[in-house]
Design an enzyme around this catalytic site. Structure first.
Site, PDB file in Angstrom:
ATOM      1  CB  CYS A   1      -0.838  -0.038   1.280  1.00 16.72           C
ATOM      2  SG  CYS A   1      -1.877   1.397   1.477  1.00 16.72           S
TER       3      CYS A   1
ATOM      4  CG  LEU B   1      -8.002  10.454  -7.239  1.00 19.87           C
ATOM      5  CD1 LEU B   1      -6.561  10.635  -7.684  1.00 19.87           C
ATOM      6  CD2 LEU B   1      -8.797   9.844  -8.383  1.00 19.87           C
ATOM      7  CD  GLU B   2      -6.716  14.092  -0.092  1.00 16.45           C
ATOM      8  OE1 GLU B   2      -7.416  13.804   0.882  1.00 16.45           O
ATOM      9  OE2 GLU B   2      -5.665  14.764   0.012  1.00 16.45           O
TER      10      GLU B   2
ATOM     11  CG  HIS C   1      -3.295   6.027   0.520  1.00 13.39           C
ATOM     12  ND1 HIS C   1      -4.021   6.121   1.675  1.00 13.39           N
ATOM     13  CD2 HIS C   1      -2.406   5.045   0.735  1.00 13.39           C
ATOM     14  CE1 HIS C   1      -3.592   5.228   2.551  1.00 13.39           C
ATOM     15  NE2 HIS C   1      -2.610   4.560   2.016  1.00 13.39           N
TER      16      HIS C   1
ATOM     17  N   GLY D   1      -2.392  12.714   4.662  1.00 14.59           N
ATOM     18  CA  GLY D   1      -3.160  13.215   5.806  1.00 14.59           C
ATOM     19  C   GLY D   1      -4.607  12.778   5.673  1.00 14.59           C
TER      20      GLY D   1
ATOM     21  CG  HIS E   1       2.116   5.198   6.958  1.00 16.00           C
ATOM     22  ND1 HIS E   1       1.806   5.323   8.280  1.00 16.00           N
ATOM     23  CD2 HIS E   1       1.115   4.474   6.410  1.00 16.00           C
ATOM     24  CE1 HIS E   1       0.674   4.687   8.527  1.00 16.00           C
ATOM     25  NE2 HIS E   1       0.229   4.164   7.413  1.00 16.00           N
TER      26      HIS E   1
ATOM     27  CB  ALA F   1      -2.702  11.558  10.352  1.00 20.40           C
ATOM     28  N   GLY F   2      -2.182   8.571  11.168  1.00 16.93           N
ATOM     29  CA  GLY F   2      -2.489   7.523  12.145  1.00 16.93           C
ATOM     30  C   GLY F   2      -3.799   7.860  12.845  1.00 16.93           C
TER      31      GLY F   2
ATOM     32  CE  LYS G   1     -11.469   8.428   2.615  1.00 15.52           C
ATOM     33  NZ  LYS G   1     -10.077   8.221   3.122  1.00 15.52           N
TER      34      LYS G   1
END
Lengths: 139, 476
Positions: B98, B205-206, B234, B374, B399, B401-402, B475
């Site tokens: 990923c 996808l941003e 991502h 983010g 990698h 924000a978590g 998303k």
């Protein structure tokens, strides 16, 4: 009737739990909880049936195998399941799942499940004798 | 996390002394605030990883570390095959390779404004996302084998992208040592219609805007200026990686006793690198890395087609493509001696410093771009690998924000529809097939990405270059 499944929190993902009078019922509940991660299981019409079998060296691994078999069938058939019947003989499982193809506008699936994990994995009986089958699923 | 469990070595470095079966110490890189907010499970998992055979130097956790599977997410550990070192399916995780890639567009915010709504709709319709989605490509047996062996190089050969793209992908777009015959038929079947799909969960996808540049010199080398529009993707190895992860987790958990590996947690399922299971896993895992690289390459192609329709003046060039969940063979210096190690990064980014031969020639003077994702309502960051990071944690950084909150809790706190509305009011267009999915991914359910990135910067794991803020987010 009391709901035989629930979710429990995990920081990144989702915990699923099935509860029932037998191991089989707990496995069926865990499967409903798995569907519940994606959509409301009561919204899934049991129109088509799919049979599956799994074997594992112990009951806990069998639970993970069962859930992963469902993840696989959901992914390859593009289906969701809302009803389950499980039979366990030793560490072998035979099951039937009923469901229908994913319909995005109706099911509004929240997330895809990547796989069942060994995190918080357990199969045990509580003080009232109820079987509880649980693990965290990676989404 | 209870600070008394740790020894503070610097404002950002915290040690766990070896005890019990630990073979090496644990090291967590984070601020005191981040450590306090970290789950106790991170401590337990860092400690457990330190017990695995053949681990060298330390078991590391990055500033975004959180409770994972066996390894913490944000965990880094390296193993020496010559001293019985292991490879761990749990240490790589389910979503093998990923990762994130970022593309420059040659556009500015002004160019975008006129077609922003149309672009959001068009990207949402062109790039398959979410549960049950399939790509246009169906891979037959022959193409599946070729894709698993060739990765993004295979995709470019099929017309998805350019040769130049490959220069800016780790491993030049193709992971050596992939063994498609170690990938089960189940995994292949799961993937045959999923190429060029985004997936769901935290994948996105941003379209983003560069809002701040911290290091002008490196930003120039990376081709980034304030006001530029960037596209970030991502996603990972989709169903194929998930299936391989599940299958090898079981195979390694069952075989561990045979190899005398004492697993403190079954999720740490491992096998000696020099064993049949270990070698099979490495072959399959590398094929899954190729699948992820090919997948991001095809998604890139779909994004380029979409931009060409609406903004024909755009030129989408690849800044870089990083993978998060991998085990790679790398050379590192141990006690002054070069060593060939199997470096596991679970939810951690490779962050090689300037001059490293694996960094593309045109970026080598600066170092490897490190892309930190983010949330859809905050920001992403571009960082650069440092010389120090090579010795801190085998050239690794955080990698993302978590999460700070479970999906369960997020669902109780937010409604997806409200999140979409609030973000639209701030100029961020969200497109998703599921409001519940949006609620689970609400920006408030994540840690402050800026604090995580600042910690990585101040520790010298990687240095900040630019801050990107979302304008459109698709998303799954």
């Amino acid at each position: 009737m009391m709901q035989n499944w629930e979710h429990f929190p995990h920081k990144a993902d989702m915990g699923i739990r099935g509860i029932g009078p037998t191991r089989e019922a707990a496995f069926e509940g865990a499967a409903l909880a798995l569907t519940g991660v994606i959509t409301d299981p009561t919204e899934v019409i049991p129109a088509q049936k799919v049979s599956m079998t799994c074997q594992a060296p112990d009951d806990e691994l069998l639970l993970v195998d069962w859930l992963n078999a469902l993840v696989y069938e959901m992914a390859t058939r593009k289906m969701l399941f809302g009803r389950f019947e499980v039979h366990i003989n030793g560490h072998s499982l035979q099951a039937t799942a009923w469901g229908e193809p994913v319909e995005v506008t109706r099911h509004r699936p929240a997330v895809e499940v990547k796989g069942a994990t060994y995190t918080e994995l357990s199969l045990k009986q509580d003080e009232q004798g109820r079987w509880i089958a649980q693990c965290v699923v990676d989404v | 996390m209870d600070l008394s469990l740790l020894k503070q070595r610097s404002p950002f470095e915290w040690h766990i002394s070896p005890r019990g079966k630990m073979r090496v110490p644990g090291v967590i890189y984070a601020t005191e605030g981040l450590i306090r907010d970290m789950d106790e499970k991170v401590y337990e998992q860092v400690t457990n990883v330190a017990t695995l055979p053949g681990i060298v130097q330390a078991s590391y956790a990055m500033p975004d570390a959180h409770w994972g599977y066996g390894f913490p997410i944000g965990g880094v550990a390296a193993f020496d095959p010559d001293v019985g070192g292991v490879v761990s399916a749990g240490g790589v995780g389910f979503d093998i390779s990923c990762g994130v890639r970022a593309l420059r567009t040659g556009l500015t915010v002004t160019d975008l404004q006129r077609v922003k709504e149309q672009l959001a709709e068009a990207l949402f319709h062109r790039v398959p996302a979410g549960v049950g989605s399939t790509g246009k490509l169906h891979l037959d047996r022959h193409e599946m084998e070729a894709m698993l062996a060739g990765g993004a190089q295979w995709a470019v050969g099929k017309g998805y992208g350019t040769q130049e793209d490959l220069t800016f992908i780790e491993e030049l777009g193709c992971m050596d040592g992939a063994k498609p015959d170690c990938v089960s038929e189940f995994a292949k079947k799961r993937q045959q219609d999923e190429m060029g799909t985004l997936g769901s969960g935290n994948h996105y996808l941003e379209v983003q805007q560069v809002v701040q540049v911290f290091d002008a010199e490196v930003a120039t080398i990376f081709g980034l200026r304030r006001g530029d529009i960037v596209v970030s993707i991502h996603c990972g190895s989709r169903g194929l990686g998930h299936q391989i992860g599940s299958e090898f987790l079981k195979r390694m958990a069952v075989s561990a006793a045979r190899y005398h590996i004492d697993l403190p947690d079954r999720e740490l399922a491992s096998a000696p690198i020099n064993s049949e299971v270990g070698q099979d896993y490495l072959g399959a895992m590398r094929a899954a890395i190729n699948c992820a690289l090919a997948n991001r390459q095809i998604v890139t192609h779909l994004v380029r087609e979409t931009f060409a329709d609406l903004l024909p003046q755009a030129t989408l060039s690849l800044l870089y493509d990083v993978s998060h969940n991998t085990c790679k063979v790398e050379e590192h210096v141990l006690d002054g001696i070069p060593a060939r190690l199997f470096v596991h990064r679970k939810g951690a980014t490779r962050a090689f410093g300037p001059g490293h031969p694996d960094v593309p020639h045109s970026l080598r003077a600066a170092g490897q771009p490190v892309l930190i994702g983010g949330t859809m309502g905050t920001a992403s960051y571009v960082l650069v690998g440092t010389e120090e990071s090579m010795s801190l944690a085998f050239g690794s950084a955080c990698h993302g924000a978590g999460r700070s909150m479970s999906r369960h809790q997020a669902l109780r706190q937010w409604h997806g529809r409200d999140v979409v509305k609030e973000l639209a009011a701030r100029g961020i267009l969200i497109r998703s097939p599921s409001f519940r999915g949006v609620a689970e991914e609400a920006p408030g359910a994540y840690k402050d990405v800026s604090e995580v990135v600042d910690a990585a910067n101040d520790t010298n794991l990687a240095r900040k270059v630019a801050r990107l803020e979302p304008l459109i987010c698709v998303k799954g």
